[in-house]
Design a protein around this motif. Structure first.
Motif, short mmCIF file in Angstrom:
data_model
loop_
_atom_site.label_atom_id
_atom_site.label_comp_id
_atom_site.label_asym_id
_atom_site.label_seq_id
_atom_site.Cartn_x
_atom_site.Cartn_y
_atom_site.Cartn_z
N SER A 223 -23.59 7.04 123.23
CA SER A 223 -24.93 6.78 123.76
C SER A 223 -25.45 5.41 123.30
O SER A 223 -25.54 5.16 122.11
N PRO A 224 -25.83 4.54 124.24
CA PRO A 224 -26.51 3.29 123.86
C PRO A 224 -28.00 3.59 123.67
O PRO A 224 -28.86 3.12 124.42
N ALA A 225 -28.30 4.35 122.64
CA ALA A 225 -29.63 4.96 122.50
C ALA A 225 -30.75 3.94 122.33
O ALA A 225 -31.91 4.24 122.61
N THR A 226 -30.42 2.74 121.84
CA THR A 226 -31.46 1.72 121.67
C THR A 226 -31.63 0.84 122.91
O THR A 226 -32.48 -0.04 122.91
N ARG A 383 -22.50 2.66 117.50
CA ARG A 383 -22.32 3.50 116.32
C ARG A 383 -23.60 3.65 115.51
O ARG A 383 -23.95 4.76 115.09
N LEU A 384 -24.31 2.56 115.28
CA LEU A 384 -25.52 2.65 114.46
C LEU A 384 -26.60 3.50 115.11
O LEU A 384 -27.19 4.37 114.44
N PRO A 385 -26.92 3.30 116.40
CA PRO A 385 -27.89 4.21 117.01
C PRO A 385 -27.49 5.67 116.89
O PRO A 385 -28.33 6.55 116.68
N THR A 386 -26.18 5.94 117.03
CA THR A 386 -25.68 7.30 116.89
C THR A 386 -25.91 7.82 115.47
O THR A 386 -26.35 8.97 115.26
N ASP A 494 -6.58 15.87 113.81
CA ASP A 494 -7.99 15.78 113.48
C ASP A 494 -8.21 15.90 111.98
O ASP A 494 -7.44 16.57 111.28
N MET A 495 -9.28 15.27 111.50
CA MET A 495 -9.66 15.44 110.10
C MET A 495 -11.16 15.27 109.96
O MET A 495 -11.81 14.59 110.77
N THR A 496 -11.71 15.91 108.95
CA THR A 496 -13.13 15.77 108.64
C THR A 496 -13.29 14.85 107.45
O THR A 496 -12.64 15.03 106.42
N VAL A 497 -14.14 13.83 107.59
CA VAL A 497 -14.33 12.80 106.57
C VAL A 497 -15.79 12.79 106.14
O VAL A 497 -16.69 12.84 106.98
N ALA A 498 -16.01 12.71 104.86
CA ALA A 498 -17.37 12.60 104.33
C ALA A 498 -17.82 11.15 104.37
O ALA A 498 -17.10 10.25 103.91
N ASP A 499 -18.99 10.90 104.91
CA ASP A 499 -19.61 9.57 104.95
C ASP A 499 -18.65 8.51 105.48
O ASP A 499 -18.43 7.46 104.86
N LEU A 500 -18.09 8.77 106.63
CA LEU A 500 -17.12 7.86 107.25
C LEU A 500 -17.68 6.46 107.44
O LEU A 500 -16.96 5.47 107.32
N ASP A 501 -18.98 6.36 107.71
CA ASP A 501 -19.58 5.08 108.07
C ASP A 501 -20.41 4.46 106.96
O ASP A 501 -21.31 3.67 107.22
N SER A 502 -20.07 4.79 105.72
CA SER A 502 -20.90 4.32 104.60
C SER A 502 -21.01 2.81 104.55
O SER A 502 -22.09 2.26 104.28
N GLU A 503 -19.91 2.10 104.84
CA GLU A 503 -19.92 0.64 104.70
C GLU A 503 -20.91 -0.01 105.67
O GLU A 503 -21.73 -0.84 105.26
N ILE A 504 -20.84 0.38 106.95
CA ILE A 504 -21.77 -0.25 107.89
C ILE A 504 -23.19 0.29 107.71
O ILE A 504 -24.16 -0.45 107.90
N ARG A 505 -23.32 1.55 107.32
CA ARG A 505 -24.66 2.11 107.11
C ARG A 505 -25.37 1.36 105.99
O ARG A 505 -26.55 1.01 106.11
N ILE A 506 -24.66 1.07 104.90
CA ILE A 506 -25.26 0.37 103.77
C ILE A 506 -25.51 -1.09 104.12
O ILE A 506 -26.56 -1.65 103.79
#
Length: 516
Positions: A223-226, A383-386, A494-506
């Motif tokens: 989604s291009p939510a922004t 990714r960030l809007p998501t 498939d795999m479940t990852v904790a805080d996959l996007d920490s680098e870009i989020r921070i």
């Protein structure tokens, strides 16, 4: 399979009877009108109900799609006509209508500018058959017909409505509420799902007050939510279109009297011009009009004003590579253009404190200039809007976050990877392999079918509200929360990852959220 006349199921809708067709275990009805033709005085106006009919309507072929320029990468379907009279929908259901089944309503993508419900990848047969669900795909007005807001030009002589395409979608959802039980669907278990512009429509409709109660679960893919703009931007785009169409002298009467075909060329020109003048923005998008749409969707999510329904949301690993390959103006990659995009944002939102550019660039250090640009625009556009929506909505309702990483060898060799839209055949179970299709020339077809089976099973289980069984699958997929930030990575395994996007989020922080 050849269908005899006796096998053609007739269903009574509130507007009149419709005859579909049956192929194996699935029946379908196509091209069912849900609104009157938006032509003449109804062009650029909110949809109105169609006239009822008494004779059985032949619903065995897709209805026309909205007028648009054809591109090879978006096949609209065999023998599908284009016409301004395009407000129809399609239904797939397990043959032999029985108990009420979950309903999945699909909104197609295409930058709010292209696409149709008739695209072969959206065929609902596999979902209906494998999932025992009813699938609905809808047409809505696109391009200038649906996403240019002329309402600031209203006068006693000329009246225009805002966000007419969103109003089309709401009209289709109301049709589902009133009629889907006749096709074996449960109007109280409707999942709205869509990808790209369709995913943006899903996240937007989750914040539209008049859409509340019309759907009960939502899936937003890429989604291009922004990409939702204020009324001032909407007015500017409308004026730019009039400049293109009328040569600088606005002729509002011409907007309604000109042949629909003659609006396509100016629509194409507007589509290219707007992102050139204001990098990172779309020509066609929903508008915060203070009426249908009261606030920017991401901000509404942040304030807890989105409909409190379960949400499945995610993006693809390599979203931007498709736009680079197509030389699309929608996703800037050049460093100077990206800087101009940030300058444009800062100019439009002087009250917003954006992160330092160097702070953002740190998240992409070690990459080539092209790859850094691809990563930055991928994250800023999708990714960030998501992430922002997942972070906010997880406090309101159960939310699941994913990233689609699977790409067969050929797409990796072509440096496309898991790009924008590549998850679609896996969701719909419509993986094709023909002589002309090079996707699996270097292998991966068997793995792709396994990916599709797993992905489709998860989407179907979500639509059925079968969370217990869904979370117990391998691997388990816990709801997103701000402690663990669990993300399902969909790949060959498939795999479940904790805080996959920490680098870009921070790196990006939360300051930029305010303008969204």
């Amino acid at each position: 399979m050849t269908t005899t006349h006796s096998e053609m199921p007739v269903v009574e809708t509130l507007l009149g009877p419709v005859r579909g067709s049956t192929d194996g275990s699935v029946s379908s009805w196509k091209g069912i009108r849900y609104a009157a033709a938006p032509v003449g005085p109804l062009r650029f106006r909110a949809p109105v109900p169609p006239e009822p009919w008494t004779e059985v309507y032949d619903a065995t072929e897709f209805g026309p799609c909205e007028l648009q320029s054809r591109v090879a990468v978006i096949p609209l379907g065999d023998n599908v006509a284009m016409d301004e009279d395009c407000l129809s929908l399609n239904v797939w259901a397990p043959a032999g209508i029985t108990a009420k089944k979950p309903v999945m309503v699909w909104i197609h993508g295409g930058a709010y500018f292209r696409g149709a419900s008739s695209q072969p990848v959206y065929d609902g047969t596999s979902l209906a058959s494998n999932g025992d669900v009813v699938v609905v795909t809808i047409n809505y007005r696109i391009g200038v017909f649906g996403f240019v807001d002329f309402s600031s030009l209203n006068s006693d002589e000329h009246t225009f409505d805002s966000n007419v395409a969103l109003r089309d979608m709401i009209a289709a959802l109301r049709w589902v509420q009133g009629n889907i039980a006749s096709f074996g669907g449960d109007p109280d278990r409707v999942t709205l799902f869509g990808e790209s512009a369709g995913g943006g429509a899903v996240t937007t409709l989750m914040t539209v007050p008049s859409a509340r109660g019309l759907f009960h679960r939502a899936i937003a893919q890429s989604s291009p939510a922004t990409s939702v703009y204020g009324s001032e931007r909407g007015d500017k785009v409308a004026q730019t279109f009039l400049d293109i169409l009328c040569g600088g002298e606005a002729d509002l009467g011409l907007l309604r009297t000109i042949a629909a075909e003659d609006l396509v060329g100016p629509s194409d020109e507007l589509f290219a011009r707007i992102p050139q003048e204001t990098p990172g923005t779309l020509a066609f998008a929903p508008i915060v009009d203070g009426d249908l749409l009261p606030d920017y969707p991401v901000r509404a999510f942040r304030r807890g004003n989105a409909h409190p329904i379960p949400l499945l949301i995610g993006t693809n690993k390599d979203e931007s590579s498709l736009f680079r390959m197509m030389k699309s103006p929608l996703m800037p990659i050049d460093t100077e253009v990206i800087r101009a995009m940030f300058a444009e944002i800062a100019d439009e939102h002087p009250d917003v404190e954006l992160p330092e550019h160097s702070q953002i660039e740190s998240a992409y250090s070690g990459l080539s200039q092209v790859n850094a640009g691809l990563g930055l625009t991928r994250d800023f556009g999708f990714r960030l809007p998501t992430l922002w929506i997942a972070e906010a909505h997880s406090h309101v309702a159960p939310t699941w976050l994913y990233r689609f990483d699977y790409a067969p060898t050929m797409l990796k060799v072509l440096k496309i990877g898991a790009t924008h839209g590549t998850e679609l055949p896996y969701v719909f179970g419509n993986i094709t392999h023909s002589v002309k299709d090079i996707t699996y020339k270097l292998g991966g077809l068997a793995a792709a079918r396994h990916v599709s089976d797993r992905m489709q099973a998860r989407w179907l289980a979500f639509a059925k509200a079968n969370d217990a069984g869904w979370l117990g699958s391998d691997p388990s997929w816990p709801p997103y929360d701000t402690d663990r930030r669990s993300t399902l990575v969909i790949d060959k395994i498939d795999m479940t990852v904790a805080d996959l996007d920490s680098e870009i989020r921070i790196a990006w922080g939360e300051k930029v959220i305010a303008f969204a």
